[in-house]
Design an enzyme around this catalytic site. Structure first.
Site, mmCIF file in Angstrom:
data_model
loop_
_atom_site.group_PDB
_atom_site.id
_atom_site.type_symbol
_atom_site.label_atom_id
_atom_site.label_comp_id
_atom_site.label_asym_id
_atom_site.label_seq_id
_atom_site.Cartn_x
_atom_site.Cartn_y
_atom_site.Cartn_z
ATOM 1 N N GLY A 161 71.196 33.541 47.005
ATOM 2 C CA GLY A 161 70.451 32.707 46.068
ATOM 3 C C GLY A 161 70.787 31.250 46.278
ATOM 4 N N LYS A 189 75.205 37.186 34.071
ATOM 5 C CA LYS A 189 75.577 37.844 32.799
ATOM 6 C C LYS A 189 74.692 39.028 32.477
ATOM 7 C CE LYS A 189 73.324 33.929 32.516
ATOM 8 N NZ LYS A 189 73.433 32.572 32.052
ATOM 9 N N GLY A 211 67.522 22.179 34.342
ATOM 10 C CA GLY A 211 68.177 23.308 35.033
ATOM 11 C C GLY A 211 69.035 24.168 34.122
ATOM 12 N N GLU A 238 67.020 29.882 31.887
ATOM 13 C CA GLU A 238 66.951 30.992 32.840
ATOM 14 C C GLU A 238 65.589 30.947 33.546
ATOM 15 O OE1 GLU A 238 69.590 33.310 33.441
ATOM 16 O OE2 GLU A 238 70.459 31.632 32.376
ATOM 17 N N LYS A 290 76.022 37.571 27.013
ATOM 18 C CA LYS A 290 77.330 36.895 27.018
ATOM 19 C C LYS A 290 78.236 37.473 25.919
ATOM 20 C CE LYS A 290 75.428 32.630 28.957
ATOM 21 N NZ LYS A 290 74.690 31.404 28.646
ATOM 22 N N GLY A 339 73.747 24.278 33.643
ATOM 23 C CA GLY A 339 73.461 23.218 34.633
ATOM 24 C C GLY A 339 74.096 23.562 35.972
HETATM 25 N N1 NAI Z 1 71.345 27.563 35.525
HETATM 26 C C1 NAI Z 1 72.444 27.638 34.773
HETATM 27 O O1 NAI Z 1 72.788 26.710 34.027
HETATM 28 C C2 NAI Z 1 73.295 28.866 34.809
HETATM 29 C C3 NAI Z 1 72.903 29.999 35.463
HETATM 30 N N2 NAI Z 1 73.718 31.105 35.469
HETATM 31 C C4 NAI Z 1 73.328 32.296 36.184
HETATM 32 O O2 NAI Z 1 73.325 32.005 37.574
HETATM 33 C C5 NAI Z 1 72.361 32.816 38.235
HETATM 34 C C6 NAI Z 1 71.399 31.903 38.988
HETATM 35 O O3 NAI Z 1 70.787 31.038 38.063
HETATM 36 P P1 NAI Z 1 69.922 29.773 38.553
HETATM 37 O O4 NAI Z 1 70.490 29.212 39.771
HETATM 38 O O5 NAI Z 1 69.763 28.932 37.357
HETATM 39 O O6 NAI Z 1 68.529 30.494 38.864
HETATM 40 P P2 NAI Z 1 67.387 30.010 39.874
HETATM 41 O O7 NAI Z 1 66.162 30.776 39.484
HETATM 42 O O8 NAI Z 1 67.344 28.532 39.930
HETATM 43 O O9 NAI Z 1 67.954 30.543 41.276
HETATM 44 C C7 NAI Z 1 67.889 31.868 41.722
HETATM 45 C C8 NAI Z 1 67.441 31.837 43.168
HETATM 46 O O10 NAI Z 1 67.539 33.133 43.705
HETATM 47 C C9 NAI Z 1 66.426 33.310 44.586
HETATM 48 N N3 NAI Z 1 66.198 34.735 44.832
HETATM 49 C C10 NAI Z 1 65.559 35.624 44.041
HETATM 50 N N4 NAI Z 1 65.541 36.832 44.630
HETATM 51 C C11 NAI Z 1 66.189 36.705 45.812
HETATM 52 C C12 NAI Z 1 66.511 37.603 46.875
HETATM 53 N N5 NAI Z 1 66.159 38.869 46.824
HETATM 54 N N6 NAI Z 1 67.202 37.118 47.925
HETATM 55 C C13 NAI Z 1 67.566 35.817 47.980
HETATM 56 N N7 NAI Z 1 67.293 34.924 47.003
HETATM 57 C C14 NAI Z 1 66.607 35.371 45.938
HETATM 58 C C15 NAI Z 1 65.279 32.602 43.877
HETATM 59 O O11 NAI Z 1 64.238 32.279 44.775
HETATM 60 C C16 NAI Z 1 65.979 31.376 43.298
HETATM 61 O O12 NAI Z 1 65.931 30.287 44.200
HETATM 62 C C17 NAI Z 1 71.707 33.656 37.137
HETATM 63 O O13 NAI Z 1 72.371 34.886 37.051
HETATM 64 C C18 NAI Z 1 71.949 32.838 35.881
HETATM 65 O O14 NAI Z 1 71.943 33.624 34.716
HETATM 66 C C19 NAI Z 1 74.941 31.115 34.828
HETATM 67 C C20 NAI Z 1 75.374 30.021 34.162
HETATM 68 C C21 NAI Z 1 74.576 28.811 34.073
HETATM 69 N N1 LIG Z 2 70.349 29.673 30.522
HETATM 70 C C1 LIG Z 2 71.737 29.619 30.249
HETATM 71 C C2 LIG Z 2 72.474 29.126 31.445
HETATM 72 C C3 LIG Z 2 73.924 29.346 31.342
HETATM 73 O O1 LIG Z 2 74.417 30.437 31.174
HETATM 74 C C4 LIG Z 2 71.991 28.677 29.086
HETATM 75 O O2 LIG Z 2 71.063 27.947 28.706
HETATM 76 O O3 LIG Z 2 73.100 28.695 28.535
#
Ligand code: NAI
Ligand SMILES: N[C@@H](CC=O)C(=O)O
Ligand code: NA
EC number: 1.1.1.3
Length: 430
Positions: free
Chosen positions: A12, A107, A189, A192, A207, A306
Site C-alpha cells: 500500500g 484496525k 488525509g 478512511e 479501536k 494523518g
Molecule cells: N490515514 C490515517 O490517518 C490513518 C490510517 N490508518 C490505517 O492505515 C491503513 C492505510 O490507510 P491510508 O493510507 O489512509 O489509506 P489509503 O486509502 O490512502 O491507502 C491505501 C492504499 O492501498 C492501496 N491498495 C488497495 N488494495 C491494494 C492491493 N491489493 N495491493 C496494493 N495496494 C493496494 C490503495 O490503492 C491505496 O493507495 C488503513 O488500515 C487505515 O485504517 C491508521 C491510522 C491513521
Molecule cells: N480515519 C482515522 C485514521 C486514524 O486511525 C481517524 O480519523 O482517526
C-alpha cells in the site's frame, strides 16, 4: 552492524504508505544504526502501476503483485498499509508463513481477526505489531501491551477517531456544516478510504475492541462494541451543548466490572463539560485516559491521524521488529487469559441529558417525573422554559443503567403531552 540488510515489503502506498516509504528512505542511516542492520525496501505493492508518485524511491520497486512480493524468500518484514479485511488478511498470513514479521496500521482487520493473526504469529515465531492502528502517532498499544502489563487496567476512555473529532470541533468552533468539515478532514488525509467508517463510528469501535482486548486480556471484537456514530449529532445539539458550557465528543469507553467478571466497550457521542481535559482536544488530535489500579490515571495525547504522524508509529514498530530479527528475540505474546464476558450496552452505567418539547400546562412535569421514577432513574436537574403554547424541559439524570435510561426515553416519546424528544445525549465526565 549486521552485514546483511533487512528487507521490508511495503503493501500500500496511499496516505500512510507513501509517508512510510519517504521516511524509511530519508532516515535510513539512523534507522540502520538503531536497529544494528540496514533496512531496505524489497518492494512496494500498489494497486495501479504507472501512477506518478513524488517519492524518493527507485521506481523499479513498485509492483502490482502483492502476493508475489510477500512470498519472496528474502523478505524479513511486511508493512501492511492497504487497509480493510481482504486481501490484507491473506497477505499477512502468507507473509507470516514465509517467516516475515508484520507491522500493520489496520484496525478493522485486528478488531475482527486479531486472535487468528496473533495465533499465526505464535505458530510461525514472528512478530505482529500495530501501534498505528489505534490513536495514530500516540504510543498507546505498546504501553498497554508492555509498560502496564504488571498493573490492572480498569477503564480506558478517550477520543480515538481524528476525523469525527475534527468535524465536531469545526461544528463547535466555527459553526461549519457536517459535510463541509468532513470534506476538509478527507482532504487532510484523516478519513478512511470510506469515511462512513469514521462518521458511523466503525473505526472507533474497531479501536475500542483492540484497546479492550489488550487492557483486559480478553478477546473483544468489533461486533462486541456498542456503536453510535456522529451522523445524528445536529448543529442544534452542538449549539445547546455550547450554551450549557459543554462540548459534544465521540468517545470510546472500555470498562471492566470485576464483581461481575465482565467488560463493556462502547462508542457514542457524549456531552463533556468544557473544563474536562478531553473537551480541549481539538482538530484531529486524539486523547485517551487509562485508569489502572496501581498507576492511577494516565493520559495519552497527540496526533491521531494523518500520513506523517501515523508513519511515525509504523516506523517505531518497524525498528522494534527489526531489532528482534537482528537479536533473535520476539515481542511479548498477547494473551486473552482473563476470558471475561462482554456484556451488552444495556448493562453499562451512563447518564443522559434529555431535551423535551412538552405541552405547557399543569401536571406535565409531574407526568414526566413519574416516568423517570418508574424506570428507577434519578433526576439530577430539570430546567423548564415556557415558549407560548409549549415548553422546553431539559432533564439531566444521575447514573443509571443504559437500559433504564433508554427505556425512559421510549416511554417519554409515547406520552401524549410530550410533543417531541428534541435531543438525547449521554453525559460523561462530571
Ligand atoms: N490515514 C490515517 O490517518 C490513518 C490510517 N490508518 C490505517 O492505515 C491503513 C492505510 O490507510 P491510508 O493510507 O489512509 O489509506 P489509503 O486509502 O490512502 O491507502 C491505501 C492504499 O492501498 C492501496 N491498495 C488497495 N488494495 C491494494 C492491493 N491489493 N495491493 C496494493 N495496494 C493496494 C490503495 O490503492 C491505496 O493507495 C488503513 O488500515 C487505515 O485504517 C491508521 C491510522 C491513521
Ligand atoms: N480515519 C482515522 C485514521 C486514524 O486511525 C481517524 O480519523 O482517526
Ligand atoms: Na498509536
Amino acid at each position: 552492524m549486521s552485514e546483511r540488510p533487512l528487507k521490508v515489503a511495503l503493501l500500500g502506498c496511499g496516505v500512510v504508505g507513501s509517508e512510510v516509504a519517504r521516511l524509511m528512505t530519508t532516515t535510513a542511516d539512523d534507522l540502520g544504526a538503531r536497529i544494528g542492520a540496514r533496512v531496505e525496501l524489497a518492494g512496494i505493492a500498489v494497486r495501479r502501476l504507472g501512477r506518478a508518485r513524488d517519492l524518493p524511491v527507485d521506481p523499479a520497486l513498485f509492483t502490482s503483485d502483492a502476493h508475489e512480493l510477500v512470498s519472496r524468500p528474502d523478505v524479513d518484514v511486511v508493512v501492511e498499509v492497504i487497509g480493510g479485511i481482504e486481501p490484507a488478511r491473506s497477505l499477512i498470513l502468507a507473509a507470516m508463513e514465509n517467516g516475515a514479521s508484520i507491522v500493520t496500521a489496520n484496525k478493522a482487520l485486528l478488531a475482527e481477526h486479531g486472535a487468528q493473526l496473533h495465533a499465526a504469529a505464535e505458530k510461525h515465531g514472528v512478530d505482529l505489531y500495530y501501534e498505528a492502528a489505534v490513536a495514530g502517532a500516540i504510543p498507546l498499544l505498546r504501553p498497554l501491551r508492555e509498560s502496564l502489563v504488571g498493573d490492572k487496567v480498569k477503564r480506558v476512555l478517550g477520543i480515538v477517531n481524528g476525523t469525527t473529532n475534527f468535524i465536531l470541533d469545526r461544528m463547535d468552533s466555527t459553526g461549519a456544516g457536517f459535510d463541509e468539515a468532513l470534506d476538509e478532514a478527507t482532504e487532510l488525509g484523516y478519513a478512511e478510504a470510506d469515511p462512513t467508517a469514521d462518521v458511523e463510528g466503525f473505526d472507533a469501535a474497531a479501536k475500542a475492541a483492540i484497546l479492550a482486548s489488550l487492557a483486559f486480556h480478553t478477546k473483544v471484537t468489533a461486533a462486541d462494541v456498542y456503536r453510535e456514530g456522529i451522523t445524528q449529532v445536529s448543529a442544534s445539539d452542538v449549539a445547546s451543548a455550547r450554551e450549557m458550557g459543554s462540548v459534544v465528543k465521540l468517545l470510546a469507553i472500555c470498562e471492566v466490572d470485576e464483581a461481575r467478571e465482565s467488560v463493556t466497550a462502547r462508542v457514542h457521542p457524549a456531552m463533556l463539560p468544557r473544563t474536562h481535559p478531553l473537551a480541549g482536544v481539538r482538530e484531529a488530535y486524539n486523547a485517551v485516559f487509562v485508569e489502572s489500579e496501581a498507576a492511577g490515571r494516565l493520559m495519552f495525547y497527540g496526533p491521531g491521524a494523518g500520513g506523517t504522524p501515523t508513519a511515525s508509529a509504523v516506523l517505531g514498530d518497524l525498528v522494534a521488529v527489526c531489532r528482534n530479527k537482528v537479536n533473535g528475540g520476539r515481542a511479548p505474546a498477547v494473551s486473552a487469559y482473563a476470558d471475561l464476558r462482554v456484556s451488552a450496552m444495556g448493562e453499562a452505567r451512563t447518564r443522559y441529558h434529555i431535551s423535551l418539547d412538552v405541552d405547557d400546562k399543569a401536571g406535565v412535569l409531574a407526568q414526566v417525573a413519574l416516568i423517570f421514577a418508574q424506570q428507577d432513574v434519578s433526576i439530577q436537574t430539570v430546567r423548564q422554559s415556557g415558549r407560548g403554547e409549549d415548553a422546553r424541559l431539559v432533564v439531566a439524570t444521575h447514573v443509571a443503567t443504559d437500559a433504564a435510561l433508554s427505556g425512559t426515553v421510549e416511554r417519554l416519546r409515547a406520552l401524549p403531552t410530550v410533543r417531541a424528544v428534541a435531543s438525547v445525549m449521554r453525559v460523561e465526565g462530571e
